[in-house]
Design an enzyme around this catalytic site. Structure first.
Site, PDB file in Angstrom:
ATOM      1  N   CYS A 110     -15.857   2.501  35.852  1.00  0.00           N
ATOM      2  CA  CYS A 110     -16.503   1.241  35.502  1.00  0.00           C
ATOM      3  C   CYS A 110     -18.023   1.358  35.532  1.00  0.00           C
ATOM      4  O   CYS A 110     -18.732   0.673  34.806  1.00  0.00           O
ATOM      5  CB  CYS A 110     -16.040   0.146  36.448  1.00  0.00           C
ATOM      6  SG  CYS A 110     -14.325  -0.312  36.188  1.00  0.00           S
ATOM      7  N   GLU A 124     -16.651   9.364  40.877  1.00  0.00           N
ATOM      8  CA  GLU A 124     -17.399   8.154  40.520  1.00  0.00           C
ATOM      9  C   GLU A 124     -18.212   7.726  41.730  1.00  0.00           C
ATOM     10  O   GLU A 124     -17.758   7.861  42.872  1.00  0.00           O
ATOM     11  CB  GLU A 124     -16.455   7.017  40.117  1.00  0.00           C
ATOM     12  CG  GLU A 124     -17.224   5.711  39.834  1.00  0.00           C
ATOM     13  CD  GLU A 124     -16.404   4.637  39.131  1.00  0.00           C
ATOM     14  OE1 GLU A 124     -15.165   4.678  39.255  1.00  0.00           O
ATOM     15  OE2 GLU A 124     -16.999   3.780  38.468  1.00  0.00           O
ATOM     16  N   ASN A 129     -15.051   3.894  28.850  1.00  0.00           N
ATOM     17  CA  ASN A 129     -14.093   3.773  29.948  1.00  0.00           C
ATOM     18  C   ASN A 129     -13.531   2.351  30.004  1.00  0.00           C
ATOM     19  O   ASN A 129     -14.289   1.397  30.212  1.00  0.00           O
ATOM     20  CB  ASN A 129     -14.778   4.070  31.288  1.00  0.00           C
ATOM     21  CG  ASN A 129     -13.845   3.900  32.467  1.00  0.00           C
ATOM     22  OD1 ASN A 129     -13.034   4.787  32.737  1.00  0.00           O
ATOM     23  ND2 ASN A 129     -13.941   2.783  33.179  1.00  0.00           N
ATOM     24  N   GLU A 130     -12.258   2.228  29.750  1.00  0.00           N
ATOM     25  CA  GLU A 130     -11.552   0.955  29.935  1.00  0.00           C
ATOM     26  C   GLU A 130     -12.254  -0.231  29.276  1.00  0.00           C
ATOM     27  O   GLU A 130     -12.383  -1.302  29.876  1.00  0.00           O
ATOM     28  CB  GLU A 130     -11.354   0.664  31.426  1.00  0.00           C
ATOM     29  CG  GLU A 130     -10.490   1.675  32.130  1.00  0.00           C
ATOM     30  CD  GLU A 130     -10.057   1.230  33.513  1.00  0.00           C
ATOM     31  OE1 GLU A 130     -10.311   0.073  33.892  1.00  0.00           O
ATOM     32  OE2 GLU A 130      -9.452   2.054  34.222  1.00  0.00           O
TER      33      GLU A 130
END
Ligand code: AHR
Length: 607
Positions: free
Chosen positions: A206, A24, A338-339
């Site tokens: 994120c 990331e 994602n999340e």
């Protein structure tokens, strides 16, 4: 006690691709990290991002008259700001961290786009190495040259002197020596290659969903702070529209989807992209109800599969070929989201993505996720939905204390063998000490024991630039010219380079000594936006102080943020400042805390 192995019993088969890495762009992992570009803000596009205080000249020092301009004379529509020199000017770029690292005798490729109505001369200097280029036309043209470094330093500067009025953009300096000649910093790429990863998950995290709702900054007529959209990141670098990222800095996208695919191929790993689901996560709670926008994102995902795998005669396969890779990259898995914080909205979108992908590419594995946390209602809710919908695979994330990892070794023993497979896309033990790696190693034996259910696992995050850290612990650390792995890196390497074929079942007899918890967890669930706190203490209910920190040394000793429920940092060596939403959480990671819940005393300073 006694351990008995049963070699004749068949344990789970372990896939060669079980262990991978998760890249990331956090901690300056891309620009100033894996991407070998040495010029910071090369296209003068740094615009004030949420937390950065950037401007068009960030990274540059100017003598004479040079200003950033966004007008019709721009290089192209996606690279909107350029530098206009009036009269003459000297421009110095400071690179990242301490400066620009060079090695005596090595070659550095310089390039710049320029135009000048009355002609101009560019004198370029990198330490004692120089070159000159004449700008002969008032049409944007790329000028190139090479510089052979005369010194070894980690604090060099690149200077471009311009003798007459001119316009400049996309000033670049890249070492000739990159990993397999593909533009990535050699030592950082080699550290990952040495792990022999089975897959590379990218580009976040994120970062993927951030700003899903902000396709365009209308006030500035500029497409920025948007979600990570792969089409922004391919094609010639000067046409890649830069973007602010979730972690509070700008990204050039010089390291883009083509480079991620190429890197995966170069290290023998499967590429595993994560696509934005049009629902935000990571403390943000937004979803779109715009069906047209959702269809665009779904079509972009189909186009990505074509970019990776399509024939050179297809629209996106042709783009891949033009970039230098006519052969398909062999993409077999994509992850959606994602999340996300809104499970209902996320799952509704995921189902639409999956339906479209499976209709066109039935053999592509579509990975769903279980939300932002490893426990609790959202996790259970999403797992139930994934089971009911027959998802291929579910991405789980957790960051926790060493004791949590020791105590949860059996987590997957009871997972439904007929349900979706597990992709443990992010995990790490949160302590500052060697206990992390031991706890992770113990935990990984539990992953392998359940390799029939847990098909893939990747530690997170991968990289950290020592001068720009948003998250710790991290697997590989680096500065301008050096890099080193943590003990967790060595532990991952041990497992990743020795992947077994099959689990040999074993049983134990005798008293099993239960590990004692070695860290305590405290949740600060009322962490307010931009609040400042001093003298953080962990106290037992009877008033004994177990941990306290006044941040006087500039560090948050014994504390670490948990996962990404917001971020915080020590300011002025005096207090801790939280800079995101109300759900921030901190974890006390002191080894002398031996129970799981303590009261927390917070003292707020004046803001
Ligand atoms: O790995 C760092 C962050 O942790 C990731 O961006 C996010 O997915 C998780 O919360």
């Amino acid at each position: 006690y006694t351990i008995t192995v049963h070699p004749s019993d068949n344990g789970a088969a372990i896939d060669d691709s079980m262990y991978g890495v998760f890249f990331e762009d956090i901690n300056f992992a891309a620009d100033g990290g894996l991407y070998a570009e040495l010029v910071r803000n090369r296209s003068f596009e740094f615009l004030p991002a949420d937390r950065s205080g950037y401007n068009g000249l960030t990274g540059w020092t100017v003598t004479g008259t040079a200003t950033t301009v966004n007008d019709d004379a721009r290089l192209n529509d996606r690279n909107r700001t350029y530098l206009r020199v009036t009269g003459s000017a000297g421009l110095t770029n400071a690179g990242y961290n301490s400066g620009i690292a060079t090695k005596k005798g090595n070659i550095y490729d310089f390039s710049v786009w320029a135009r000048a109505d009355a002609g101009a001369t560019l004198n370029v200097a990198l330490g004692g190495a120089t070159l000159a280029r004449k700008v002969t036309t008032d049409t944007w043209t790329r000028y190139t040259g090479t510089l052979r470094a005369t010194t070894t330093t980690d604090a060099g500067r690149l200077t471009v002197s311009v003798d007459k009025s001119a316009r400049l953009d996309e000033v670049s300096l890249i070492p000739r020596d990159t990993y397999k000649g593909h533009g990535l910093r050699r030592d950082l790429a080699e550290k990952v290659a040495a792990l022999k990863p089975g897959f590379v998950r990218f580009p976040g995290g994120c970062l993927v969903n951030t700003g899903s709702m902000y396709g365009y900054d209308a006030a500035n007529n500029y497409p920025r702070a948007r979600s990570y959209q792969w089409k922004d990141t391919v094609g010639p670098v000067e046409t890649r529209a830069t973007n602010a990222n979730f972690w509070g800095y700008n990204q050039s996208y010089g390291l883009g989807y083509y480079e991620y695919f190429q890197f995966s191929e170069d290290i023998g790993a499967q590429p595993l992209p994560v696509l934005p689901a049009l629902v935000t996560g990571c403390g943000q709670n937004r979803a779109t109800n715009d069906p047209a926008l959702l269809q665009k994102y779904i079509q972009d995902t189909l186009d990505l599969i074509e970019f990776a795998n399509g024939p050179v005669t297809s629209t996106w396969g042709r783009v891949r070929a033009q970039m230098g890779h006519p052969k398909p990259f062999g993409l077999s898995k994509v992850a959606i989201g994602n999340e996300e914080n809104l499970p209902e909205e996320y799952f509704a979108n995921y189902l639409q993505f999956r339906a479209a992908i499976k209709a066109k590419y039935p053999n592509v594995t579509v990975i769903s996720n279980s939300g932002p946390d490893d426990t609790g209602a959202t996790f259970d809710n999403l797992w139930a939905k994934n089971k009911a919908a027959g998802s291929d695979m579910v991405d789980e994330h957790y960051y926790n204390s060493p004791s949590w990892f020791l105590q949860n070794n059996a987590r997957y023993d009871s997972y439904d063998r007929s349900g979706p497979k597990v992709f443990l896309g992010e995990y790490a033990s949160l302590d500052a000490k060697f206990a992390n790696s031991l706890a992770e190693a113990a935990y990984m034996t539990g992953l392998e024991r359940n390799a029939d259910v847990v098909k893939m696992a990747s530690y997170a995050p991968l990289y950290a630039n020592i001068d720009n850290v948003q998250w710790r612990p991290d697997l590989i650390w680096f500065d301008n010219d050096e890099s080193w792995g943590t003990t967790s890196y060595q532990m991952q390497k041990l497992f990743m380079t020795n992947v077994g074929d099959r689990v040999v079942p074993s049983t134990t007899t005798g008293a099993v000594v239960q590990p004692k918890p070695i860290t305590g967890r405290v949740g600060l669930s009322t962490w307010a936006t931009a609040a400042k706190y001093d003298d953080l203490k962990v106290t037992t209910p009877d008033g004994t102080t177990l941990l306290s920190d006044d941040f006087g040394d500039g560090n948050a000793d014994g504390w670490t943020s948990l996962s990404n429920r917001g971020t915080w940092s020590v300011q002025d060596g005096a207090y801790v400042q939280s800079d995101t939403a109300a759900t921030n959480t901190m974890v006390a990671a002191a080894t002398d805390i031996t129970a799981t819940d303590y009261d927390v005393t917070l003292k707020a300073t004046k803001t």
